[in-house]
Write an enzyme that holds these catalytic residues in place. Sequence first.
Site, PDB file in Angstrom:
ATOM      1  N   TYR A   1       0.849  -1.194   0.000  1.00 59.45           N
ATOM      2  CA  TYR A   1       0.000   0.000   0.000  1.00 59.45           C
ATOM      3  C   TYR A   1       0.892   1.256   0.000  1.00 59.45           C
ATOM      4  O   TYR A   1       2.085   1.172  -0.278  1.00 59.45           O
ATOM      5  CB  TYR A   1      -0.993  -0.060   1.172  1.00 59.45           C
ATOM      6  CG  TYR A   1      -1.995  -1.183   0.984  1.00 59.45           C
ATOM      7  CD1 TYR A   1      -2.897  -1.162  -0.080  1.00 59.45           C
ATOM      8  CD2 TYR A   1      -2.010  -2.286   1.839  1.00 59.45           C
ATOM      9  CE1 TYR A   1      -3.798  -2.201  -0.283  1.00 59.45           C
ATOM     10  CE2 TYR A   1      -2.904  -3.332   1.641  1.00 59.45           C
ATOM     11  CZ  TYR A   1      -3.800  -3.285   0.578  1.00 59.45           C
ATOM     12  OH  TYR A   1      -4.675  -4.313   0.374  1.00 59.45           O
TER      13      TYR A   1
ATOM     14  N   GLY B   1      -4.089 -14.704  11.804  1.00 62.55           N
ATOM     15  CA  GLY B   1      -5.166 -14.085  11.045  1.00 62.55           C
ATOM     16  C   GLY B   1      -6.336 -15.022  10.873  1.00 62.55           C
ATOM     17  O   GLY B   1      -7.280 -15.027  11.672  1.00 62.55           O
ATOM     18  N   ARG B   2      -6.264 -15.847   9.841  1.00 62.07           N
ATOM     19  CA  ARG B   2      -7.396 -16.741   9.528  1.00 62.07           C
ATOM     20  C   ARG B   2      -7.841 -17.594  10.716  1.00 62.07           C
ATOM     21  O   ARG B   2      -9.048 -17.765  10.917  1.00 62.07           O
ATOM     22  CB  ARG B   2      -7.053 -17.601   8.314  1.00 62.07           C
ATOM     23  CG  ARG B   2      -7.108 -16.769   7.050  1.00 62.07           C
ATOM     24  CD  ARG B   2      -6.477 -17.443   5.846  1.00 62.07           C
ATOM     25  NE  ARG B   2      -6.558 -16.508   4.724  1.00 62.07           N
ATOM     26  CZ  ARG B   2      -7.261 -16.722   3.603  1.00 62.07           C
ATOM     27  NH1 ARG B   2      -7.903 -17.849   3.434  1.00 62.07           N
ATOM     28  NH2 ARG B   2      -7.310 -15.807   2.669  1.00 62.07           N
TER      29      ARG B   2
HETATM   30  C1  PHB Z   1      -7.429  -6.954   1.439  1.00 61.61           C
HETATM   31  O1  PHB Z   1      -8.481  -6.338   1.525  1.00 61.61           O
HETATM   32  O2  PHB Z   1      -7.306  -7.917   0.675  1.00 61.61           O
HETATM   33  C2  PHB Z   1      -6.291  -6.562   2.251  1.00 61.61           C
HETATM   34  C3  PHB Z   1      -6.381  -5.443   3.032  1.00 61.61           C
HETATM   35  C4  PHB Z   1      -5.302  -5.057   3.788  1.00 61.61           C
HETATM   36  C5  PHB Z   1      -4.155  -5.797   3.753  1.00 61.61           C
HETATM   37  C6  PHB Z   1      -4.085  -6.926   3.008  1.00 61.61           C
HETATM   38  C7  PHB Z   1      -5.156  -7.312   2.250  1.00 61.61           C
HETATM   39  O3  PHB Z   1      -3.101  -5.418   4.446  1.00 61.61           O
END
Ligand code: PHB
Length: 361
Positions: free
Chosen positions: A179, A318-319
Amino acid sequence: MNTLFDPIKIGDITLANRIVMAPLTRNRAIEGNKPGPLTVEYYRQRASAGLIVAEASPISPTAQGYLDTPGIWSAEQVEAWKAVTGAVHAEGGKIVLQIWHVGRISHTSLLPAGEVPVSSTDKAADASTFTRDGFIPVSKPRALRDDEIPALIDDYRRAARNAIGAGFDGVEIHAANTYLIEQFLRDSVNERSGPYGGSVENRARLLLEVTNAVIAEIGAGRTGIRLSPMTTFTAPRDSNPQATYGYVVDQLAPLGLAYLHMIEGETGGTREPEGAPAFDYAALRSRFPGAWMVNNGYTKELGKQAVSDRLADLVAYGRPFISNPDLVRRLRDGAPLNELRADKLYGGGAEGYTDYPALAA
Ligand code: PHB
């Protein structure tokens, strides 16, 4: 020897354990890009994490790149987030907010009328984003002018101030996943000249200016940063990731940050495939005196090992946290994990969000 289940103080924040809920985009914000009641319930259910890093939240209307992500720029958003932080604190948890600018990973239909995404570059990413019309290619960005950077940094400053006003224990600066901040940092994207392009010192300048602004606003002990040296999520790698990210870590080392958060390998929760180029994360860790958080595809065993080998102070999941609200207990007790419903990750309602079962008391 420390285990995943031992408390730790990171900067100004004391955590009950070293298991962190990673930031996860779920696209369930309500009108006005605010977290709604379902989001309050979702985080409340997961408050036994040592720390929750709440989902990436745009710092301004121009900073958003996906449909229905909750923001942290308006007074109404601050009010809405108070319900989330209050619920997590009532359960004894800690929660920081990930503050986000997507840069060129956006589409004009997601931005205020007439605006286009901004980046270090005017070249479009080879990527798609999710809009009202489904997945479509991202828009061509315009390159930020150098004289626009101070206002951008003010947006980060306001986001940090707003997050504290909303009751968060701190913020995580999103400098990962290709980003905006990585669009400046990587020489694979940043072709600028001037103070924000060229040398690694110049490419890292935005990250360091943002970091110093956030620290000045809320204190280093409430500020964490997430990096992803090797991901190719929406952009190629830097030509020398070890040197570039080594420089960044050396600059961050003396600042007294709450933590540094490393995505190891490719974004998305899987370990690096065999044959992926090597990166020496331990070399970075040895140069950073503060708390070190690792992430990406960690199982319970890998997480335990990382902490006992002192390769990490904290492990972000995460998941597993999406499908297991009581992940900490399940890891501690060796209980089986719920299956993830991968079709319910982005958008929708309670299904695949707040309806995953916890173990019976
Ligand atoms: C996503 O929306 O796929 C996404 C958002 C933030 C991240 C990584 C993936 O850091």
